[in-house]
Scaffold this active site. Structure first.
Site, PDB file in Angstrom:
ATOM      1  CG  ASN A 154       4.491  -4.745   4.262  1.00  0.00           C
ATOM      2  OD1 ASN A 154       4.982  -4.450   3.181  1.00  0.00           O
ATOM      3  ND2 ASN A 154       4.528  -3.936   5.302  1.00  0.00           N
ATOM      4  CG  ASP A 191       5.762  -1.676   2.469  1.00  0.00           C
ATOM      5  OD1 ASP A 191       4.675  -1.416   1.923  1.00  0.00           O
ATOM      6  OD2 ASP A 191       6.018  -1.368   3.649  1.00  0.00           O
ATOM      7  NE  ARG A 231      13.152   4.251   3.083  1.00  0.00           N
ATOM      8  CZ  ARG A 231      13.683   3.976   4.273  1.00  0.00           C
ATOM      9  NH1 ARG A 231      13.851   2.717   4.643  1.00  0.00           N
ATOM     10  NH2 ARG A 231      14.057   4.928   5.092  1.00  0.00           N
ATOM     11  CG  HIS A 232       8.839   0.889   0.340  1.00  0.00           C
ATOM     12  ND1 HIS A 232       7.696   1.398   0.868  1.00  0.00           N
ATOM     13  CD2 HIS A 232       9.600   0.502   1.393  1.00  0.00           C
ATOM     14  CE1 HIS A 232       7.759   1.331   2.186  1.00  0.00           C
ATOM     15  NE2 HIS A 232       8.894   0.805   2.545  1.00  0.00           N
ATOM     16  CD  GLU A 241       3.054  -1.144   8.125  1.00  0.00           C
ATOM     17  OE1 GLU A 241       4.160  -0.619   7.874  1.00  0.00           O
ATOM     18  OE2 GLU A 241       2.920  -2.348   8.311  1.00  0.00           O
ATOM     19  CD  GLU A 280       1.545  -4.660  13.010  1.00  0.00           C
ATOM     20  OE1 GLU A 280       0.679  -4.025  12.380  1.00  0.00           O
ATOM     21  OE2 GLU A 280       2.558  -5.155  12.492  1.00  0.00           O
ATOM     22  CG  HIS A 298      12.447  -9.109   4.357  1.00  0.00           C
ATOM     23  ND1 HIS A 298      13.230 -10.212   4.602  1.00  0.00           N
ATOM     24  CD2 HIS A 298      13.130  -8.349   3.465  1.00  0.00           C
ATOM     25  CE1 HIS A 298      14.341 -10.115   3.908  1.00  0.00           C
ATOM     26  NE2 HIS A 298      14.315  -8.993   3.212  1.00  0.00           N
TER      27      HIS A 298
END
Ligand code: PXP
Length: 248
Positions: free
Chosen positions: A7, A9, A49-50, A70, A151, A214
């Site tokens: 991910n 993001d 936001r991202h 997503e 998921e 992350h």
């Protein structure tokens, strides 16, 4: 062999911090693929936001593996996904004030709406995954609304502090994965996974894909994205296969 979805993001989060063009999540996606990512994951949030619409368009054109979008189960997002046609969509809950996706989608509580959204995406040829807590009712509801995968939200497992709590959350993930497999749903897992806590999850043979953001991007700041992805890929692909193999 289990797959790794990366991910990106948080690469976009860093870009948005200055409102400019660097770092570019599209470039990060390419590097992640070169390092062995099996798919790329982005969350196009309602508040943008991202990840931005431009990122999604470019990623769809450039990702060579698979693009997992997503998104919230909202009409505007369904429209975007039917235009962009990612390889699959993961429906997630979305609240404006949250720091990240906190908690899974309440599928059991909104079956008819989700059934309609899943059907719309299927009509566009897009397979659908539902991001849910490891809870039997939610797994059964995911099957009932026609999802292709679930998921499992691994946040509670990842945040558990002591051995007894970790074991209990781990067992919830095991049970949900087994039930989903019995219902012929594909099983992915993600949220809060890192280079330490992912290892125990790789003993769950039903999990086909780990979606991780992350911890990989955080490590990439220190060691580079290539190394960060390679290290995680190695962890998820030497599972437990070793411990399941016949001995002697
Ligand atoms: N899977 C889903 C459905 C998510 O919403 C997120 C967070 O964006 C992730 C995986 C990745 O979580 P993390 O960034 O904690 O690895």
């Amino acid at each position: 062999m289990p797959r790794l979805g990366v991910n990106v993001d948080h690469v976009a989060t860093l870009r948005q911090a200055r409102g400019g063009s660097e770092p570019d999540p599209v470039a990060a996606a390419m590097l992640a693929e070169l390092a062995g990512a099996d798919s790329l994951v982005v969350h196009l949030r309602e508040d943008r936001r991202h990840i931005q619409d431009r990122d999604l368009t470019l990623l769809r054109q450039t990702v060579k593996t698979r693009l997992d979008l997503e998104m919230a189960a909202e009409d505007a997002m369904v429209k975007i996904s039917l235009t962009i046609k990612p390889h699959y969509v993961t429906l997630v809950p979305e609240r404006r004030q949250e720091l990240t996706t906190e908690g899974g989608l309440d599928v059991a509580g909104q079956k008819s709406r989700l059934k309609r959204v899943v059907a719309q995406l299927h009509d566009g040829g897009i397979p659908v995954s539902l991001f849910i807590e490891p809870d039997a009712d939610q797994v059964k509801a995911a099957g009932a609304v026609g999802a292709d995968f679930i998921e499992i939200h691994t946040g509670r497992y990842a945040n558990a502090q002591f051995e007894r709590a970790i074991e209990s959350e781990f067992q919830s993930v095991v049970k949900a994965a087994q039930l989903a497999a019995k219902l012929k749903l594909g099983v992915n897992a993600g949220h809060g996974l890192n280079y330490v806590n992912v290892q125990r999850l790789t003993t769950i043979s039903e999990i086909e894909e780990y979606n991780i953001g992350h911890s990989i991007i955080a490590r990439a700041v220190l060691v580079g994205l290539d190394q960060a992805v390679r290290e995680m890929k190695q962890l998820v692909s030497r599972p437990a296969a070793a411990s399941r193999a016949p001995r002697g």
